[in-house]
Design a protein around this motif. Structure first.
Motif, PDB file in Angstrom:
ATOM      1  N   GLY A 218       0.813  -1.209   0.000  1.00 14.96           N
ATOM      2  CA  GLY A 218       0.000   0.000   0.000  1.00 14.96           C
ATOM      3  C   GLY A 218       0.845   1.257   0.000  1.00 14.96           C
ATOM      4  O   GLY A 218       2.044   1.218   0.304  1.00 14.96           O
ATOM      5  N   THR A 219       0.213   2.371  -0.347  1.00 15.83           N
ATOM      6  CA  THR A 219       0.904   3.663  -0.425  1.00 15.83           C
ATOM      7  C   THR A 219       0.046   4.731   0.235  1.00 15.83           C
ATOM      8  O   THR A 219      -1.173   4.764   0.056  1.00 15.83           O
ATOM      9  CB  THR A 219       1.161   4.054  -1.899  1.00 15.83           C
ATOM     10  OG1 THR A 219       1.916   3.032  -2.535  1.00 15.83           O
ATOM     11  CG2 THR A 219       1.919   5.368  -1.971  1.00 15.83           C
ATOM     12  N   VAL A 220       0.697   5.610   0.985  1.00 17.28           N
ATOM     13  CA  VAL A 220       0.005   6.703   1.670  1.00 17.28           C
ATOM     14  C   VAL A 220       0.745   7.999   1.378  1.00 17.28           C
ATOM     15  O   VAL A 220       1.975   8.070   1.514  1.00 17.28           O
ATOM     16  CB  VAL A 220      -0.066   6.468   3.195  1.00 17.28           C
ATOM     17  CG1 VAL A 220      -0.794   7.619   3.879  1.00 17.28           C
ATOM     18  CG2 VAL A 220      -0.758   5.143   3.497  1.00 17.28           C
TER      19      VAL A 220
ATOM     20  N   SER B 121      -6.378   6.348   0.088  1.00 21.26           N
ATOM     21  CA  SER B 121      -6.022   4.936  -0.042  1.00 21.26           C
ATOM     22  C   SER B 121      -6.839   4.084   0.914  1.00 21.26           C
ATOM     23  O   SER B 121      -7.106   4.476   2.049  1.00 21.26           O
ATOM     24  CB  SER B 121      -4.525   4.750   0.261  1.00 21.26           C
ATOM     25  OG  SER B 121      -4.197   3.385   0.422  1.00 21.26           O
ATOM     26  N   ARG B 122      -7.234   2.909   0.469  1.00 16.69           N
ATOM     27  CA  ARG B 122      -7.964   1.955   1.313  1.00 16.69           C
ATOM     28  C   ARG B 122      -7.045   0.801   1.721  1.00 16.69           C
ATOM     29  O   ARG B 122      -7.479  -0.336   1.917  1.00 16.69           O
ATOM     30  CB  ARG B 122      -9.190   1.423   0.566  1.00 16.69           C
ATOM     31  CG  ARG B 122     -10.113   2.505   0.036  1.00 16.69           C
ATOM     32  CD  ARG B 122     -10.569   3.452   1.145  1.00 16.69           C
ATOM     33  NE  ARG B 122     -11.483   2.814   2.075  1.00 16.69           N
ATOM     34  CZ  ARG B 122     -11.831   3.331   3.260  1.00 16.69           C
ATOM     35  NH1 ARG B 122     -11.290   4.477   3.656  1.00 16.69           N
ATOM     36  NH2 ARG B 122     -12.691   2.709   4.040  1.00 16.69           N
ATOM     37  N   PHE B 123      -5.787   1.126   1.906  1.00 15.60           N
ATOM     38  CA  PHE B 123      -4.774   0.147   2.280  1.00 15.60           C
ATOM     39  C   PHE B 123      -5.107  -0.481   3.641  1.00 15.60           C
ATOM     40  O   PHE B 123      -5.514   0.205   4.578  1.00 15.60           O
ATOM     41  CB  PHE B 123      -3.410   0.845   2.322  1.00 15.60           C
ATOM     42  CG  PHE B 123      -2.310   0.035   2.951  1.00 15.60           C
ATOM     43  CD1 PHE B 123      -2.000  -1.227   2.479  1.00 15.60           C
ATOM     44  CD2 PHE B 123      -1.574   0.551   4.005  1.00 15.60           C
ATOM     45  CE1 PHE B 123      -0.982  -1.968   3.056  1.00 15.60           C
ATOM     46  CE2 PHE B 123      -0.549  -0.163   4.577  1.00 15.60           C
ATOM     47  CZ  PHE B 123      -0.253  -1.438   4.106  1.00 15.60           C
TER      48      PHE B 123
ATOM     49  N   ILE C 222      -6.656   1.962   6.796  1.00 14.91           N
ATOM     50  CA  ILE C 222      -6.125   3.171   7.413  1.00 14.91           C
ATOM     51  C   ILE C 222      -7.167   4.280   7.365  1.00 14.91           C
ATOM     52  O   ILE C 222      -8.157   4.191   6.641  1.00 14.91           O
ATOM     53  CB  ILE C 222      -4.830   3.624   6.716  1.00 14.91           C
ATOM     54  CG1 ILE C 222      -5.117   3.981   5.258  1.00 14.91           C
ATOM     55  CG2 ILE C 222      -3.755   2.572   6.815  1.00 14.91           C
ATOM     56  CD1 ILE C 222      -3.940   4.621   4.556  1.00 14.91           C
ATOM     57  N   ALA C 223      -6.938   5.318   8.141  1.00 17.63           N
ATOM     58  CA  ALA C 223      -7.875   6.437   8.167  1.00 17.63           C
ATOM     59  C   ALA C 223      -8.002   7.048   6.777  1.00 17.63           C
ATOM     60  O   ALA C 223      -7.019   7.176   6.042  1.00 17.63           O
ATOM     61  CB  ALA C 223      -7.405   7.485   9.168  1.00 17.63           C
TER      62      ALA C 223
END
Length: 658
Positions: free
Chosen positions: A608-610, A635-637, A645-646
């Protein structure tokens, strides 16, 4: 994994050392500006960071503000070798895996005092609860075994939250912050500090409330979109008295009270909520009887109270009412003795002391058909000593030893050795360290009871480890600048034995597991101009069950964090942050299909990426305006399977200091 490690070290070494050797070296007496900071956590003695043999990261107040970190969890994501896995936004449970060790192997300190919750079943620290108010001066993170310094729990490393001191040159200074934004987020805080004659003081208050976002993945068929709100309040008070240069007495009190909603994977749960309170207080006196000797005594007390409630609703008729109370009292006597120089040896210092600690747990929880209780207490006493010296003004040597004697699990000794070699001719520093560490079984693991099902094991032994690291850091002087680029690489390895897990019948616990961990941390700092600083922290981790060879759960195999600070003119700073998580393992029955059913075999969590971005405008000398964007791509990681994540949030506000 081995190929990735070898290629990374080779590429970094060739790219970095060759240019450094090709340039004329800076004078040996002129240290790089990139390594000028002094830290305490790594040795218990104030030491310049370039002379510390362990891997240390310091997140200072300026970095916290420039990058818009509002919680401890957000700040620790940028630390190399540390994977922060949070089940949602602020207030949601968060675990730190330092160099692939378990979350219970991270010891957290507040101004040097342990604050891990004694009532947590595994003795782990929840990193999702602490706000970074204006009273936090910096965060020091020591990676690697550190039980020779701090005792039980420091297998993976130590996180020390250091609060700010009152200004010595003014009787009053006021500071504060007010911000608001999406998801009905509102945060504010303020305080006063100053020095009046022999006395100094600091009082601060910090609050955060948000409607939050939904921590349950939208892919679940049972998802209702219910948000997990949070509101928290933190207060700090410090009073000090310095009658002369040889004596100081101070008291510190910190209080936190958080409320929030939780989800019950794999479904939303509108009635599942928590209240988490912590009080920490300490009274400390420090004296210098002679110029070379500093001695201090501290009494500290930490009290934790956590309550989780879940009333029946349309989604579930079951109910929960869990109450956890944990207390810790610490008596600590510490000394620093500066020894005279002798021939080629200088900067010689000895640290030694005695620590007594008592933990108490009163816990009762349960749901439909079962009840869990723990009513226990235990004490331990430790003696510790450390020594550091510099040889020929370029080789720093350190050694540490500690023996913990507990009333219920016996005596346990740990040690640590380290060395740092400065090579100013090529602007380089070589580091190596080796140490042992342990994690005592928690009171729940020893004395907890689940009616009719589970009984703790009073005969459990401590979990033990031995680990080592070797690294290099060097500055590349180009374009007339001594440290245009600073590169670093560290290889680490750790073996952990006697890990505690359930027995075959799941009726008690035993010391039955082992783990082997290895990996690399690679850092780069680029300073191409006065207005731009860019950093990169890349971590490769191979953490496995030593018996089966399977990867350990929730440790990303790779993680890359990119940060930059663009200073546009004298008043504007723009700080983007990009976090890239590699895949991680999730255990059987801990990962879920889209229909909410559990996978019966271990699966991988996807990468994932944020993306985060913070901009600050220093409108006047004391007043700044800022805007913070978190997870801007929404992102819906899922760092942990079943928890996202938030979601995207944008907050704007002002910060001032008069």
């Amino acid at each position: 994994m081995r190929r990735i490690l070898l290629l990374s070290f080779t590429a970094l070494s060739v790219a970095g050392i060759a240019p450094a050797l090709a340039q004329s070296a800076p004078p040996a007496t002129q240290p790089s500006a990139a390594v000028a900071e002094t830290v305490v956590t790594a040795t218990r003695i104030p030491t310049p960071i370039e002379r510390v043999p362990g891997s240390v990261t310091v997140i200072d107040r300026q970095t916290i503000e420039e990058r818009g970190y509002q919680t401890l969890a957000e700040a620790l994501v940028s630390v190399p070798g540390l994977s922060l896995i949070q089940s949602g936004g602020p207030g949601q449970p968060a675990s730190a895996f330092i160099r692939g060790t378990a979350s219970r192997h991270a010891l957290v300190l507040l101004d040097g005092v342990p604050v891990n919750d004694a009532s947590e079943p595994n003795g782990a620290f929840n990193f999702g609860n602490d706000l970074l108010g204006l009273e936090v001066e910096r965060i020091e993170v020591l990676r690697g075994p550190a039980s020779s310094l701090y005792g039980s729990g420091a297998i993976g490393g130590v996180v020390n939250i250091v609060t700010r001191r009152a200004p010595a040159d003014r009787p009053i200074e006021a500071f504060g912050e007010l911000a608001g934004g999406s998801n009905r987020t509102l945060r504010g805080g303020g305080g006063v500090a100053g020095t009046v004659g022999q006395f100094d003081y600091l009082f601060s208050l910090r609050s955060l409330s948000t409607r939050g976002t939904d921590a349950t993945p939208g892919r679940f068929a049972a998802n209702t979109g219910e948000r997990d709100g949070f509101r928290g309040l933190t207060g700090t008070a410090r009073l000090g008295w310095t009658p002369d240069a040889r004596l100081r007495v101070e008291g510190l009190a910190n209080w936190r009270d958080n409320y929030g909603g939780l989800d019950n994977v794999p479904a939303d749960d509108p009635n599942y909520s928590f209240n988490d309170r912590r009080f920490t207080g300490q009274l400390r006196a420090e004296a210098r009887p002679i110029e070379a000797w500093t001695t201090g005594f501290r009494i500290a007390r930490t009290e934790d109270r956590r309550r989780y409630t879940n009333l029946p609703d349309s989604l579930s008729r079951s109910s929960t009412d869990d109450l956890y109370r944990g207390e810790r009292t610490v008596y600590d006597w510490g000394n620093q003795l500066r020894l005279p120089d002798a021939g080629p040896f200088d900067a010689s210092q000895l640290a030694f002391g005695l620590t007594h600690e008592r933990e108490e747990v009163r816990q009762a929880s349960g749901g439909s058909g079962f009840r869990t209780t723990t009513n226990a207490d235990a004490s331990s006493t430790a003696v510790h000593a450390g020594y550091q010296v510099r040889l020929l003004r370029r080789l720093d040597l350190t050694a540490g030893f500690r023996n913990d004697d507990a009333e219920d699990y016996g005596s346990h000794a740990t040690y640590r050795l380290g060395a740092v070699l400065a090579l100013p001719e090529i602007s380089a520093r070589l580091r190596t360290a080796y140490g042992t560490a342990f994690k005592a079984p928690s009171l729940y693991q020893r004395y907890g009871v689940i009616s009719g099902f589970f009984q703790g094991n009073p005969s459990l032994r401590p979990e033990t480890s031995e680990g080592w690291e070797a690294g290099v850091e060097f500055d590349i002087p180009l374009a007339g600048q001594r440290d245009l680029v600073t590169l670093g690489a560290t290889y680490f390895a750790n073996r952990i034995r006697d890990l505690i897990n359930f027995d075959a019948a799941f009726t008690s616990l035993e010391n039955i597991d082992r783990a082997r961990i290895k990996g690399g941390e690679f850092t780069a700092t680029l300073r191409p101009a006065r207005w731009l600083t860019a950093t990169a922290a890349y971590t490769v981790t191979d953490a496995r069950d030593a018996r089966t060879g399977e990867r350990l759960a929730r440790r990303p195999e790779q993680q890359l964090v990119l940060n930059a600070a663009l200073r546009l003119g004298d008043r504007v700073t723009v700080a983007p942050e990009l976090v890239l998580y590699g895949r991680s393992r999730e255990g059987a029955f801990a990962s879920y299909r889209d229909d909410g059913s559990a996978n019966t075999t271990a699966r991988d969590n996807k990468a994932g990426t944020v993306l985060n971005l913070t901009a600050t405008w220093q409108a006047t000398e004391p007043v700044a305006l800022f805007a913070e964007g978190r997870n801007l791509t929404n992102s819906r990681f899922e760092p942990a399977n079943g928890f996202v994540i938030a979601g995207r949030t944008v907050v704007a506000g002002t910060r001032f200091r008069f």
